[in-house]
Motif scaffolding. Structure first.
Motif, PDB file in Angstrom:
ATOM      1  N   UNK A  45      37.114  30.716  42.303  1.00 15.52           N
ATOM      2  CA  UNK A  45      37.492  29.875  41.177  1.00 15.52           C
ATOM      3  C   UNK A  45      37.444  30.670  39.880  1.00 15.52           C
ATOM      4  N   UNK A  46      38.520  30.604  39.133  1.00 12.28           N
ATOM      5  CA  UNK A  46      38.551  31.258  37.826  1.00 12.28           C
ATOM      6  C   UNK A  46      37.539  30.617  36.885  1.00 12.28           C
ATOM      7  N   UNK A  47      37.299  29.321  37.073  1.00  9.48           N
ATOM      8  CA  UNK A  47      36.327  28.618  36.241  1.00  9.48           C
ATOM      9  C   UNK A  47      34.931  29.207  36.444  1.00  9.48           C
ATOM     10  N   UNK A  48      34.537  29.423  37.692  1.00 13.08           N
ATOM     11  CA  UNK A  48      33.230  30.016  37.976  1.00 13.08           C
ATOM     12  C   UNK A  48      33.172  31.425  37.397  1.00 13.08           C
ATOM     13  N   UNK A  49      34.206  32.214  37.619  1.00  8.82           N
ATOM     14  CA  UNK A  49      34.242  33.596  37.133  1.00  8.82           C
ATOM     15  C   UNK A  49      34.133  33.671  35.612  1.00  8.82           C
ATOM     16  N   UNK A  50      34.614  32.661  34.923  1.00 16.54           N
ATOM     17  CA  UNK A  50      34.577  32.680  33.463  1.00 16.54           C
ATOM     18  C   UNK A  50      33.152  32.613  32.908  1.00 16.54           C
ATOM     19  N   UNK A  51      32.188  32.163  33.689  1.00 16.53           N
ATOM     20  CA  UNK A  51      30.802  32.080  33.258  1.00 16.53           C
ATOM     21  C   UNK A  51      30.015  33.352  33.553  1.00 16.53           C
ATOM     22  N   UNK A  53      29.493  37.693  33.577  1.00 16.94           N
ATOM     23  CA  UNK A  53      29.850  38.835  32.740  1.00 16.94           C
ATOM     24  C   UNK A  53      31.155  39.474  33.227  1.00 16.94           C
ATOM     25  N   UNK A  54      31.920  40.083  32.324  1.00 14.13           N
ATOM     26  CA  UNK A  54      33.216  40.662  32.693  1.00 14.13           C
ATOM     27  C   UNK A  54      33.130  41.719  33.799  1.00 14.13           C
ATOM     28  N   UNK A  55      32.028  42.442  33.870  1.00  5.82           N
ATOM     29  CA  UNK A  55      31.912  43.497  34.871  1.00  5.82           C
ATOM     30  C   UNK A  55      31.115  43.056  36.102  1.00  5.82           C
ATOM     31  N   UNK A  56      30.941  41.759  36.274  1.00  8.36           N
ATOM     32  CA  UNK A  56      30.148  41.232  37.382  1.00  8.36           C
ATOM     33  C   UNK A  56      30.666  41.715  38.741  1.00  8.36           C
ATOM     34  N   UNK A  57      31.956  41.597  38.953  1.00  9.71           N
ATOM     35  CA  UNK A  57      32.545  41.963  40.239  1.00  9.71           C
ATOM     36  C   UNK A  57      32.354  43.454  40.527  1.00  9.71           C
ATOM     37  N   UNK A  58      32.610  44.272  39.532  1.00 10.99           N
ATOM     38  CA  UNK A  58      32.461  45.720  39.695  1.00 10.99           C
ATOM     39  C   UNK A  58      31.015  46.076  40.054  1.00 10.99           C
ATOM     40  N   UNK A  59      30.060  45.459  39.361  1.00  8.12           N
ATOM     41  CA  UNK A  59      28.648  45.725  39.637  1.00  8.12           C
ATOM     42  C   UNK A  59      28.241  45.213  41.019  1.00  8.12           C
ATOM     43  N   UNK A  60      28.754  44.067  41.406  1.00 10.56           N
ATOM     44  CA  UNK A  60      28.429  43.512  42.727  1.00 10.56           C
ATOM     45  C   UNK A  60      28.928  44.432  43.832  1.00 10.56           C
TER      46      UNK A  60
END
Length: 141
Positions: A45-51, A53-60
């Motif tokens: 969900x883009x809504x969830x992702x909006x909450x 940090x911008x680099x969350x996916x990269x860090x995960x």
């Protein structure tokens, strides 16, 4: 014996690998390659992702890569040929894509009995992989 086995795991849930890993190692023998796959879930969900940090996916993804490396050092014998892979997305789709990418001739994966609802590689994922995989799938309970 298999030449290339894909083993999708959730390193935070030993039930996803404690029985499957030894069986996969036995099945590749001395000359086979074990591919261990960790998956970072798609948020969906883009809504969830909006909450986040911008680099969350990269860090995960980086965190998963580091954790898989440590897992392989601790859990896989030195003589075994092992590669770790990080996938991102829906679990069953990511497993199937990774199997194709590494040219796996078998997938070994854990699944729990249908009455439990608590592990990462749940029955519905195993079911989808079994139904759609062009190679043998060993489901370990």
């Amino acid at each position: 014996m298999f030449d290339n086995i894909l083993l999708p795991i959730d390193i935070h849930h030993p039930e996803s690998w404690n029985k499957a890993l030894p069986l996969a190692l036995e099945a590749i023998g001395k000359d086979g390659q074990l591919h261990i796959l960790g998956i970072v879930h798609d948020l969906g969900s883009a809504l969830v992702a909006s909450y986040l940090p911008p680099d969350f996916e990269k860090k995960a993804l980086q965190h998963m890569k580091n954790d898989l490396g440590e897992f392989a050092k601790k859990q896989v014998p030195d003589h075994a040929k092992v590669m770790t892979h990080v996938g991102h997305g829906h679990v069953s789709e990511t497993i199937l894509k990774a199997a194709k990418k590494v040219k796996a001739d078998a997938i070994f994966m854990a699944s729990h009995p249908p009455d439990e609802l608590r592990t990462f590689l749940v029955g519905s994922h195993a079911n989808k992989v079994v139904r759609h995989a062009p190679m043998p799938v060993m489901v370990i309970r």
